[in-house]
Structure formats: structure tokens, C-alpha cells
Design a protein around this motif. Structure first.
Motif, PDB file in Angstrom:
ATOM      1  N   LEU A  39      17.830  27.313  54.755  1.00 12.78           N
ATOM      2  CA  LEU A  39      18.825  28.196  54.152  1.00 12.78           C
ATOM      3  C   LEU A  39      20.240  27.668  54.374  1.00 12.78           C
ATOM      4  CD1 LEU A  39      19.059  30.712  52.492  1.00 12.78           C
ATOM      5  CD2 LEU A  39      19.214  32.050  54.602  1.00 12.78           C
ATOM      6  N   MET A  40      20.507  27.084  55.531  1.00 17.13           N
ATOM      7  CA  MET A  40      21.827  26.474  55.754  1.00 17.13           C
ATOM      8  C   MET A  40      22.103  25.378  54.728  1.00 17.13           C
ATOM      9  SD  MET A  40      23.939  27.561  58.113  1.00 17.13           S
ATOM     10  CE  MET A  40      24.900  26.092  58.528  1.00 17.13           C
ATOM     11  N   GLY A  41      21.091  24.591  54.429  1.00 20.37           N
ATOM     12  CA  GLY A  41      21.253  23.550  53.433  1.00 20.37           C
ATOM     13  C   GLY A  41      21.587  24.122  52.066  1.00 20.37           C
ATOM     14  N   PRO A  97      11.847  47.494  47.719  1.00 20.19           N
ATOM     15  CA  PRO A  97      13.121  48.034  48.197  1.00 20.19           C
ATOM     16  C   PRO A  97      13.571  47.313  49.467  1.00 20.19           C
ATOM     17  CG  PRO A  97      11.606  49.806  47.641  1.00 20.19           C
ATOM     18  CD  PRO A  97      10.807  48.533  47.609  1.00 20.19           C
ATOM     19  N   CYS A  98      14.837  47.035  49.560  1.00 16.89           N
ATOM     20  CA  CYS A  98      15.323  46.263  50.712  1.00 16.89           C
ATOM     21  C   CYS A  98      15.124  46.991  52.032  1.00 16.89           C
ATOM     22  CB  CYS A  98      16.800  45.911  50.512  1.00 16.89           C
ATOM     23  SG  CYS A  98      17.028  44.459  49.461  1.00 16.89           S
ATOM     24  N   GLY A  99      15.033  48.308  51.981  1.00 20.51           N
ATOM     25  CA  GLY A  99      14.807  49.064  53.208  1.00 20.51           C
ATOM     26  C   GLY A  99      13.460  48.811  53.839  1.00 20.51           C
ATOM     27  N   GLU A 100      12.548  48.173  53.111  1.00 14.51           N
ATOM     28  CA  GLU A 100      11.208  47.894  53.635  1.00 14.51           C
ATOM     29  C   GLU A 100      11.079  46.470  54.175  1.00 14.51           C
ATOM     30  OE1 GLU A 100       8.295  48.817  50.685  1.00 14.51           O
ATOM     31  OE2 GLU A 100       9.145  50.797  50.245  1.00 14.51           O
ATOM     32  N   LEU A 101      12.150  45.716  54.179  1.00 15.77           N
ATOM     33  CA  LEU A 101      12.080  44.313  54.579  1.00 15.77           C
ATOM     34  C   LEU A 101      12.368  44.125  56.061  1.00 15.77           C
ATOM     35  CD1 LEU A 101      14.056  42.639  51.631  1.00 15.77           C
ATOM     36  CD2 LEU A 101      11.592  43.061  51.799  1.00 15.77           C
ATOM     37  N   LEU A 141      15.673  31.897  42.031  1.00 21.97           N
ATOM     38  CA  LEU A 141      16.498  31.815  43.234  1.00 21.97           C
ATOM     39  C   LEU A 141      15.772  32.407  44.437  1.00 21.97           C
ATOM     40  CD1 LEU A 141      19.227  30.981  44.359  1.00 21.97           C
ATOM     41  CD2 LEU A 141      20.165  33.157  43.558  1.00 21.97           C
ATOM     42  N   LEU A 142      15.074  33.507  44.226  1.00 25.41           N
ATOM     43  CA  LEU A 142      14.312  34.118  45.319  1.00 25.41           C
ATOM     44  C   LEU A 142      13.176  33.211  45.774  1.00 25.41           C
ATOM     45  CD1 LEU A 142      14.174  37.815  44.067  1.00 25.41           C
ATOM     46  CD2 LEU A 142      15.524  36.913  45.973  1.00 25.41           C
ATOM     47  N   ASP A 143      12.569  32.505  44.843  1.00 20.93           N
ATOM     48  CA  ASP A 143      11.541  31.534  45.217  1.00 20.93           C
ATOM     49  C   ASP A 143      12.143  30.432  46.103  1.00 20.93           C
ATOM     50  OD1 ASP A 143       9.491  32.818  43.890  1.00 20.93           O
ATOM     51  OD2 ASP A 143       9.688  31.615  42.060  1.00 20.93           O
ATOM     52  N   GLU A 144      13.350  30.011  45.771  1.00 17.92           N
ATOM     53  CA  GLU A 144      14.012  28.953  46.544  1.00 17.92           C
ATOM     54  C   GLU A 144      14.234  29.367  47.986  1.00 17.92           C
ATOM     55  OE1 GLU A 144      17.497  27.037  45.120  1.00 17.92           O
ATOM     56  OE2 GLU A 144      16.827  27.045  43.042  1.00 17.92           O
ATOM     57  N   VAL A 145      14.579  30.619  48.219  1.00 22.27           N
ATOM     58  CA  VAL A 145      14.837  31.070  49.591  1.00 22.27           C
ATOM     59  C   VAL A 145      13.588  31.662  50.246  1.00 22.27           C
ATOM     60  CG1 VAL A 145      17.280  31.448  49.104  1.00 22.27           C
ATOM     61  CG2 VAL A 145      15.685  33.373  48.904  1.00 22.27           C
ATOM     62  N   GLY A 146      12.441  31.562  49.562  1.00 21.69           N
ATOM     63  CA  GLY A 146      11.175  31.935  50.170  1.00 21.69           C
ATOM     64  C   GLY A 146      10.865  33.408  50.225  1.00 21.69           C
ATOM     65  N   ILE A 147      11.373  34.156  49.257  1.00 23.13           N
ATOM     66  CA  ILE A 147      11.115  35.595  49.267  1.00 23.13           C
ATOM     67  C   ILE A 147      10.780  36.109  47.861  1.00 23.13           C
ATOM     68  CG2 ILE A 147      13.524  36.328  48.914  1.00 23.13           C
ATOM     69  CD1 ILE A 147      13.031  38.433  51.119  1.00 23.13           C
ATOM     70  N   ARG A 156      17.690  36.682  53.963  1.00 25.55           N
ATOM     71  CA  ARG A 156      17.469  35.786  52.829  1.00 25.55           C
ATOM     72  C   ARG A 156      17.886  36.446  51.506  1.00 25.55           C
ATOM     73  NH1 ARG A 156      11.464  33.775  53.674  1.00 25.55           N
ATOM     74  NH2 ARG A 156      11.375  35.473  55.200  1.00 25.55           N
ATOM     75  N   VAL A 157      17.714  37.760  51.401  1.00 26.15           N
ATOM     76  CA  VAL A 157      18.194  38.458  50.206  1.00 26.15           C
ATOM     77  C   VAL A 157      19.718  38.362  50.110  1.00 26.15           C
ATOM     78  CG1 VAL A 157      18.373  40.694  49.046  1.00 26.15           C
ATOM     79  CG2 VAL A 157      16.242  40.044  50.183  1.00 26.15           C
ATOM     80  N   ALA A 158      20.403  38.589  51.213  1.00 27.89           N
ATOM     81  CA  ALA A 158      21.868  38.501  51.210  1.00 27.89           C
ATOM     82  C   ALA A 158      22.328  37.092  50.865  1.00 27.89           C
ATOM     83  CB  ALA A 158      22.420  38.936  52.562  1.00 27.89           C
ATOM     84  N   ALA A 159      21.588  36.094  51.361  1.00 29.19           N
ATOM     85  CA  ALA A 159      21.930  34.710  51.041  1.00 29.19           C
ATOM     86  C   ALA A 159      21.705  34.434  49.556  1.00 29.19           C
ATOM     87  CB  ALA A 159      21.102  33.757  51.890  1.00 29.19           C
TER      88      ALA A 159
END
Length: 217
Positions: free
Chosen positions: A163-165, A121-125, A108-114, A132-135
């Protein structure tokens, strides 16, 4: 009849009414864009919908995203299904994730490009990466309805469209607060315009264009 219906709904801040009364329903197959200038009531309407419908399988992607900065991207996405597992399994996943979960979330993360940030850690993004993580989390969560507040606002044109798609294809119906009119018209089937907490437009997106919506801003 839709399970997702508001009837004469209102929202108040203290004694002041800031939204409604309004009535609307979200049918299967509908992807609704809420549009209007800042303060029109889009976020308030999403919050009201979530409060009324959260007993049903509803996923929420708030504008603040709700990520845990000290946890990895993987664990933030995994949180989308916390309520489906026993407490001991969720606790074990903090220390040693199960391979099946890792593989599913990695895809799933590959699909959204991350995908390369899986254990970061999300604090470093960056802002766009966090979005994209939230999506990915709501796509992993699944459900009958997605409520999202400006879900692609931190992304550029191609990334936002992609991502909208995925979001509109990943749910049978959705309500998305949007600021980008072209994306709203391109990916949503219905446009609801708000002004001062009232619905002033409710029409199929294929009957509208960006120019016809400018007076809402």
C-alpha cells in the motif's frame, strides 16, 4: 518554486504554541515522511498543511480515516470525487451507481486487496480493511499532493509495503506521518524529524538509516 510552501508557520492550542515557527516546502517528486514520538507535532503539522493548502488539489487521509460506516465500501471510495459531479448524479449514485464508476472503483479495490468487500458497509470491516478503503478513496480522488496520517499502521509487513508503494506512486508528492522507520526510509525521499513541535531533522532518506533516527523516539 513549489506551490506548497509554509513560511514561519505556527499552530496554537488556545494561547499555547504547539508547533513552529517553521518553514518548509514540498517539491514535485518529493515524498516526505514525518517522524517523531507521539505528541511531537506530526498530526498537527499535517492539519496545518491541509488548512493552508486545501484550496489546491490536496487529498487528506486522516488517522481517523473519515469513513461513513453505514455506506458501502464502494460509496466511501466514490466520495473521493463528490465535488466533481453534479448533486443529482451523486444522489443517483446512492441508489444505482453508474457502471463506469463501479468498474473503475472495483479495479482500484482489487489493487488494494479488498475487492470482495465492494458492497459491504464499512462499519463491518476490520481495522486493516478500513485503512485500505481510505487509501483507495485518496487514490481515486487524485490530486497534486497527498497528506496522510499513519496510512498503513493497521497493516502487516507485506500489505503495508504494497500500500505504501501505491500511495507514493499515485501522487506526484506526499507528506506522510509514519511510525515505521523502515517503511519511511524505503518509500519516502525525505525525512523530517519533529520534537516538541520543532523540526530537528530534515534530510534525504538515502543519507539516513533506522539507527540514526532512534534518538527521535
Amino acid at each position: 518554486m513549489s506551490d506548497f510552501v509554509l513560511q514561519d508557520a505556527e499552530a496554537h492550542y488556545g494561547a499555547t504554541r504547539v508547533l513552529g515557527p517553521l518553514s518548509m516546502g514540498i517539491e514535485p517528486g518529493e515524498h516526505v515522511a514525518l517522524i517523531g514520538k507521539s505528541g511531537a507535532g506530526k498530526s498537527t503539522l499535517l492539519s496545518l498543511m491541509y488548512d493552508r493548502w486545501q484550496a489546491q488539489p490536496v487529498a487528506l487521509m486522516p488517522q481517523a480515516l473519515g469513513l461513513v460506516d453505514t455506506l458501502s465500501v464502494f460509496h466511501n471510495v466514490y466520495m473521493g470525487r463528490l465535488d466533481r459531479h453534479r448533486w443529482w448524479r451523486n444522489l443517483a449514485t446512492l441508489a444505482r451507481p453508474f457502471r463506469r464508476d463501479v468498474d473503475e472503483i472495483a479495479a482500484l479495490l482489487d489493487e488494494v486487496g479488498i475487492g470482495e468487500k465492494r458492497w459491504t458497509p464499512c462499519g463491518e470491516l476490520s481495522g486493516g480493511q478500513r485503512q485500505r478503503v481510505a487509501a483507495a478513496r485518496v487514490l481515486y480522488q487524485q490530486g497534486a499532493l497527498l497528506l496522510a496520517d499513519e496510512p498503513v499502521s493497521a497493516l502487516d509487513g507485506p500489505q503495508a509495503s504494497s500500500l505504501m508503494g501505491k500511495l507514493t506512486q499515485g501522487y506526484p508528492r506526499s507528506v506522510l506521518a509514519m511510525h515505521d522507520l523502515d517503511l519511511a526510509l524505503g518509500f519516502c525521499t525525505r525525512i523530517v524529524g519533529l520534537r516538541d513541535g520543532a523540526v530537528v531533522l530534515d534530510a534525504p532518506s538515502n543519507t539516513l538509516d533506522s539507527a540514526s533516527l532512534q534518538d527521535l523516539y
